[in-house]
Design a protein around this motif. Structure first.
Motif, short mmCIF file in Angstrom:
data_model
loop_
_atom_site.label_atom_id
_atom_site.label_comp_id
_atom_site.label_asym_id
_atom_site.label_seq_id
_atom_site.Cartn_x
_atom_site.Cartn_y
_atom_site.Cartn_z
N SER A 228 -1.59 10.51 -2.79
CA SER A 228 -0.38 10.80 -3.29
C SER A 228 -0.18 12.36 -3.69
O SER A 228 0.89 12.63 -4.30
CB SER A 228 -0.10 10.15 -4.77
OG SER A 228 0.07 8.43 -4.51
N ASN A 237 1.39 9.26 1.44
CA ASN A 237 2.58 8.86 0.90
C ASN A 237 3.81 9.92 1.40
O ASN A 237 4.74 9.34 1.60
CB ASN A 237 2.68 8.61 -0.53
CG ASN A 237 1.86 7.38 -1.14
OD1 ASN A 237 2.09 6.07 -0.28
ND2 ASN A 237 1.28 7.23 -2.26
N GLN A 249 5.20 2.99 -1.71
CA GLN A 249 4.15 3.89 -1.64
C GLN A 249 2.73 3.14 -1.73
O GLN A 249 2.58 2.09 -2.30
CB GLN A 249 4.31 4.62 -3.28
CG GLN A 249 5.45 5.46 -3.34
CD GLN A 249 5.33 6.77 -2.67
OE1 GLN A 249 4.51 7.83 -2.98
NE2 GLN A 249 6.08 7.04 -1.56
#
Length: 352
Positions: A228, A237, A249
């Protein structure tokens, strides 16, 4: 420092005192097992104060069942229950050491290797001193998936190939999680020997270290993956957002679980049938088939270096690159020193 940016750490530099201050407070290690036997071991390890960190850094060992007695972890902390409920391995990943923040997951498993069951995994939300090639250091913030686990082998000739099995398991695990959640598979590729790339940018790396004891190789495998954290390069992501309007996600727990489920299967094939049984799938995932590179070769006296163009064909039985020169001669390519781009420092060695 940003994730996946290596730097040489020196106690005399200006960052030294800041680093020392980070570890004045104890490092929290949360222990959890998949079965009652592993949870029983967790209790023993806590009671006996068995676990240690390098330089005897202070630690606070707690059981996962005691989490309610701790200050609540943040919402974006690794979800232990979700991980354990999805894990279906017979051995690997079933004993977990989790920490909100520590120096290095690799240090935890390697420093306590003989006290832990084979297959133990250590996972951290934030890692301040992860290991890289040579003596380089990785600093990884929230959004990075960082974990290390242990395996044990007897045949030293195939130990170097374990990192390739881990790379393959991670690329396949990412695709599996995407497909399972209705997301197009991400084209994460393997850059030899141990890097993971997405859209031409590095998103992960794998490092395996080993020691030899009692006629066995104790291997600690460490993995870092940008899930992330988009800066400074990219992350999984962010790639999903570019590919689809789906708001899904990737979750770190899902990736780790899928990885261990894949790795245990691939590892068993590797041990029983050899890496050749995985080569076809591996070559579909890596970046280098047919790649032409310039390599160096020293003469017999080691005082002159000549350069040659070769074409990469695959991997040799010893784990190095197999290539063919322009005159049709097979050779083995070895990295010369530590470099982000191994292909700028390859040395050719002729195969007899």
């Amino acid at each position: 420092m940003r994730p996946f940016k290596e730097y040489q750490y020196c106690r005399q530099n200006e960052e030294g005192p800041q680093y020392e201050m980070e570890f004045e407070s104890p490092t929290t290690l949360v222990l959890c097992g998949k079965s009652s036997a592993e949870n029983g071991l967790a209790k023993v390890l806590k009671t006996s104060n068995t676990l240690k960190l390098p330089d005897d850094a202070p630690i606070n060992v707690v059981l996962h069942s005691e989490n309610e007695k701790l200050e609540s972890f943040q919402n974006d902390a690794f979800k232990i229950d979700s991980y354990m409920n999805s894990l279906s391995t017979s051995r690997i990943g079933k004993f977990l050491i989790y920490s909100p923040k520590l120096a290095s997951t690799h240090d935890v498993v390697s420093h306590n290797f003989c006290e832990l069951p084979i297959g133990t995994v250590c996972i951290a939300d934030v890692q301040l001193k992860g290991r890289g090639r040579s003596k380089n250091v990785w600093e990884s913030p929230k959004g990075c998936l960082m974990f290390s686990f242990t395996i044990q082998m007897e045949d030293g000739r195939v130990v170097p190939l374990v990192q390739y099995v881990a790379c393959l398991a991670m690329t396949e695990a990412i695709n599996d999680v995407c497909i399972r959640n209705g997301i197009p598979p991400l084209n994460v590729r393997i850059k030899w020997p141990n890097d993971l790339y997405l859209d031409g940018l590095k998103v992960g790396g794998i490092l395996c270290t080993s020691t030899y004891r009692s006629k066995k190789f104790n291997i600690s495998a460490g993995i870092g993956l940008n899930v992330s954290n988009e800066k400074p390069t990219t992350c999984l992501n962010a790639a999903i957002q570019r590919l689809t309007s789906n708001a899904y996600q990737l979750q770190q727990e899902d990736i780790v679980t899928a990885f261990f489920n894949k790795f245990e299967n691939f590892y068993n094939i590797f041990i029983n049938q050899g890496f050749q049984a995985l080569e076809e799938l591996y070559y579909k995932t890596w970046l280098h088939s047919g790649q032409r590179v310039i390599v160096q070769e020293k003469n017999e006296n080691q005082d002159q270096i000549s350069e040659h163009v070769v074409t990469i064909q695959g991997i040799t039985t010893s784990g190095y690159l197999l290539a063919v020169s322009e005159d049709g001669q097979e050779c083995e390519l070895h990295p010369d020193g530590n470099s982000f781009d191994f292909f700028k420092g390859l040395v050719r060695r002729k195969l007899v």
